[in-house]
Design a protein around this motif. Structure first.
Motif, PDB file in Angstrom:
ATOM      1  N   GLN A 115      84.998 -23.762  25.255  1.00  0.00           N
ATOM      2  CA  GLN A 115      85.548 -23.813  23.902  1.00  0.00           C
ATOM      3  C   GLN A 115      84.497 -23.464  22.838  1.00  0.00           C
ATOM      4  N   LYS A 116      83.243 -23.291  23.249  1.00  0.00           N
ATOM      5  CA  LYS A 116      82.151 -23.087  22.295  1.00  0.00           C
ATOM      6  C   LYS A 116      81.960 -21.600  21.980  1.00  0.00           C
ATOM      7  N   THR A 117      81.030 -21.319  21.046  1.00  0.00           N
ATOM      8  CA  THR A 117      80.800 -19.947  20.592  1.00  0.00           C
ATOM      9  C   THR A 117      79.333 -19.577  20.688  1.00  0.00           C
ATOM     10  N   ASN A 118      79.068 -18.364  21.210  1.00  0.00           N
ATOM     11  CA  ASN A 118      77.725 -17.793  21.164  1.00  0.00           C
ATOM     12  C   ASN A 118      77.874 -16.293  20.953  1.00  0.00           C
ATOM     13  N   ILE A 119      77.833 -15.885  19.687  1.00  0.00           N
ATOM     14  CA  ILE A 119      78.024 -14.472  19.342  1.00  0.00           C
ATOM     15  C   ILE A 119      76.876 -13.622  19.866  1.00  0.00           C
ATOM     16  N   SER A 120      75.667 -14.170  19.878  1.00  0.00           N
ATOM     17  CA  SER A 120      74.511 -13.422  20.390  1.00  0.00           C
ATOM     18  C   SER A 120      74.737 -12.984  21.827  1.00  0.00           C
ATOM     19  N   GLU A 121      75.308 -13.856  22.631  1.00  0.00           N
ATOM     20  CA  GLU A 121      75.544 -13.547  24.042  1.00  0.00           C
ATOM     21  C   GLU A 121      76.490 -12.364  24.191  1.00  0.00           C
ATOM     22  N   ALA A 122      77.546 -12.343  23.382  1.00  0.00           N
ATOM     23  CA  ALA A 122      78.508 -11.235  23.426  1.00  0.00           C
ATOM     24  C   ALA A 122      77.863  -9.928  22.994  1.00  0.00           C
ATOM     25  N   LEU A 123      77.050  -9.980  21.945  1.00  0.00           N
ATOM     26  CA  LEU A 123      76.394  -8.770  21.440  1.00  0.00           C
ATOM     27  C   LEU A 123      75.358  -8.245  22.425  1.00  0.00           C
ATOM     28  N   ARG A 124      74.642  -9.152  23.084  1.00  0.00           N
ATOM     29  CA  ARG A 124      73.671  -8.718  24.102  1.00  0.00           C
ATOM     30  C   ARG A 124      74.394  -8.042  25.269  1.00  0.00           C
ATOM     31  N   PHE A 125      75.538  -8.585  25.642  1.00  0.00           N
ATOM     32  CA  PHE A 125      76.319  -7.971  26.726  1.00  0.00           C
ATOM     33  C   PHE A 125      76.769  -6.574  26.317  1.00  0.00           C
ATOM     34  N   LEU A 126      77.252  -6.435  25.079  1.00  0.00           N
ATOM     35  CA  LEU A 126      77.659  -5.115  24.574  1.00  0.00           C
ATOM     36  C   LEU A 126      76.498  -4.133  24.648  1.00  0.00           C
ATOM     37  N   THR A 127      75.336  -4.550  24.173  1.00  0.00           N
ATOM     38  CA  THR A 127      74.165  -3.682  24.139  1.00  0.00           C
ATOM     39  C   THR A 127      73.771  -3.226  25.545  1.00  0.00           C
ATOM     40  N   ASN A 128      73.860  -4.129  26.523  1.00  0.00           N
ATOM     41  CA  ASN A 128      73.429  -3.821  27.881  1.00  0.00           C
ATOM     42  C   ASN A 128      74.504  -3.113  28.703  1.00  0.00           C
ATOM     43  N   ALA A 129      75.763  -3.498  28.504  1.00  0.00           N
ATOM     44  CA  ALA A 129      76.847  -2.977  29.350  1.00  0.00           C
ATOM     45  C   ALA A 129      77.275  -1.572  28.946  1.00  0.00           C
ATOM     46  N   MET A 130      77.273  -1.292  27.641  1.00  0.00           N
ATOM     47  CA  MET A 130      77.705   0.018  27.150  1.00  0.00           C
ATOM     48  C   MET A 130      76.477   0.898  26.968  1.00  0.00           C
ATOM     49  N   LYS A 131      76.243   1.758  27.947  1.00  0.00           N
ATOM     50  CA  LYS A 131      75.020   2.577  27.948  1.00  0.00           C
ATOM     51  C   LYS A 131      75.039   3.628  26.844  1.00  0.00           C
ATOM     52  N   LYS A 132      76.190   4.249  26.623  1.00  0.00           N
ATOM     53  CA  LYS A 132      76.313   5.246  25.571  1.00  0.00           C
ATOM     54  C   LYS A 132      76.820   4.589  24.291  1.00  0.00           C
ATOM     55  N   ARG A 133      76.533   5.219  23.164  1.00  0.00           N
ATOM     56  CA  ARG A 133      76.977   4.702  21.875  1.00  0.00           C
ATOM     57  C   ARG A 133      78.499   4.620  21.829  1.00  0.00           C
ATOM     58  N   CYS A 134      79.027   3.510  21.353  1.00  0.00           N
ATOM     59  CA  CYS A 134      80.473   3.340  21.228  1.00  0.00           C
ATOM     60  C   CYS A 134      80.809   2.789  19.853  1.00  0.00           C
ATOM     61  N   THR A 135      82.078   2.830  19.520  1.00  0.00           N
ATOM     62  CA  THR A 135      82.570   2.167  18.317  1.00  0.00           C
ATOM     63  C   THR A 135      83.012   0.767  18.727  1.00  0.00           C
ATOM     64  N   ALA A 136      82.460  -0.250  18.106  1.00  0.00           N
ATOM     65  CA  ALA A 136      82.733  -1.634  18.505  1.00  0.00           C
ATOM     66  C   ALA A 136      83.232  -2.454  17.323  1.00  0.00           C
ATOM     67  N   PHE A 137      84.238  -3.288  17.586  1.00  0.00           N
ATOM     68  CA  PHE A 137      84.780  -4.199  16.590  1.00  0.00           C
ATOM     69  C   PHE A 137      84.538  -5.629  17.067  1.00  0.00           C
ATOM     70  N   LEU A 138      83.772  -6.388  16.298  1.00  0.00           N
ATOM     71  CA  LEU A 138      83.494  -7.790  16.610  1.00  0.00           C
ATOM     72  C   LEU A 138      84.486  -8.642  15.826  1.00  0.00           C
ATOM     73  N   ILE A 139      85.460  -9.232  16.532  1.00  0.00           N
ATOM     74  CA  ILE A 139      86.555  -9.968  15.892  1.00  0.00           C
ATOM     75  C   ILE A 139      86.344 -11.459  16.125  1.00  0.00           C
ATOM     76  N   SER A 140      86.052 -12.207  15.053  1.00  0.00           N
ATOM     77  CA  SER A 140      85.663 -13.612  15.200  1.00  0.00           C
ATOM     78  C   SER A 140      85.845 -14.347  13.882  1.00  0.00           C
ATOM     79  N   ASP A 141      85.845 -15.691  13.964  1.00  0.00           N
ATOM     80  CA  ASP A 141      85.779 -16.491  12.735  1.00  0.00           C
ATOM     81  C   ASP A 141      84.325 -16.816  12.387  1.00  0.00           C
ATOM     82  N   PHE A 142      83.403 -16.377  13.246  1.00  0.00           N
ATOM     83  CA  PHE A 142      81.956 -16.484  13.012  1.00  0.00           C
ATOM     84  C   PHE A 142      81.510 -17.925  12.769  1.00  0.00           C
TER      85      PHE A 142
END
Length: 291
Positions: free
Chosen positions: A157-184
């Motif tokens: 139930q908890k939130t860690n936005i850094s973890e999601a962004l690190r996964f994006l950076t590592n998993a998507m090798k080529k540049r992509c368009t990304a939308f981060l949808i959250s209540d932050f």
């Protein structure tokens, strides 16, 4: 939720989202995001009115005259939706829960993407990456994403936005368009936001409920936090309590604004109970005007 109920809900969201993406968003989406999906092909001499950001400084230095890069638009982009599935999104003081608004916005973006022949992938995250759906094309893929949005049950139930962004950076090798949808409802993700924003074309979609910003006088109220998994009694009749809550909310909003600005990440804000079309179009138009 029963399978038949899920399918009905998927169909309802499909009809609404496809209609919006057909009538309103597909052209705006294409012109707003196509500029980052470009492949360098050649150079030519600079002409008055050219975008100075496209100057090729190496060639310019060699010939002692400004030259700019010419780009060919790539036939497709990869779109990645990072969707916050933490406990705080199961809240809404108005007509919608935050997670319901997130689902519709994500569906509209997905349909806009496939109309432009783009691939779409999804990262569901809490304080960890809960699920990754790799980018693909096609209607059946989009319908699968919508079904997951409706029926997904996170482990945390908890939130860690850094973890999601690190996964994006590592998993998507080529540049992509990304939308981060959250209540932050998180902090300490500024570095990860900056790094992801440098590698990818990242936009933040901030979902806000009015109770995130202030609380009314409702007397003694029992408040429960799903993320913290605890309940507390709050005397909302106290002006000091209400003022402290509003001051904390304001300082958090300023922190977020600073983080987005420093990282160069575009942001659009959406309020539960209000139409999401206007802020989404505003994001697209703002990006298009900078092209």
């Amino acid at each position: 939720m029963e399978t038949s109920d899920i399918l009905k809900k998927v169909r309802k969201i499909e009809i609404k989202s496809r209609g919006l993406s057909n009538q309103i968003f597909s052209g705006q989406y294409h012109s707003a995001f196509k500029g980052r999906g470009m492949a360098f092909s050649e150079v030519r001499e600079y002409q008055y009115g050219d975008d100075i950001r496209n100057i090729d400084w190496n060639v310019t230095a060699r010939f002692n005259h400004p030259y700019i890069k010419i780009f060919d638009e790539e036939r497709e982009l990869t779109v990645t939706l990072l969707i916050d599935v933490s406990g705080s999104n199961e809240f809404g003081s108005r007509q919608w829960l935050k997670e319901e608004m997130m689902t519709e916005i994500a569906a509209v973006l997905a349909f806009s993407a496939i109309q432009n022949n783009d691939k779409v992938g999804v990262i569901f995250f809490s304080d960890k990456v809960e699920k990754f759906i790799p980018p693909k094309k096609g209607l059946s893929h989009i319908l699968r994403i919508i079904r997951e949005l409706i029926d997904f049950k996170p482990e945390s139930q908890k939130t860690n936005i850094s973890e999601a962004l690190r996964f994006l950076t590592n998993a998507m090798k080529k540049r992509c368009t990304a939308f981060l949808i959250s209540d932050f409802m998180d902090s300490g993700f500024e570095d990860a936001l900056r790094i992801a924003g440098n590698k990818h074309d990242l936009a933040a979609l901030h979902i806000i409920d009015e109770r995130d910003l202030s609380i009314p006088d409702m007397g003694l109220v029992r408040m429960y936090s799903k993320e913290a998994n605890k309940a507390i009694w709050v005397d909302t009749s106290s002006r000091a309590v209400r003022n402290d809550y509003a001051a904390y909310a304001e300082s958090r909003m300023k922190m977020l604004e600073l983080a987005f600005r420093k990282s160069g990440v575009d942001v659009a804000r959406f309020r539960t109970g209000q139409d999401y079309v206007k802020p989404l179009l505003g994001l697209f138009k703002a990006r298009e005007s900078r092209r």
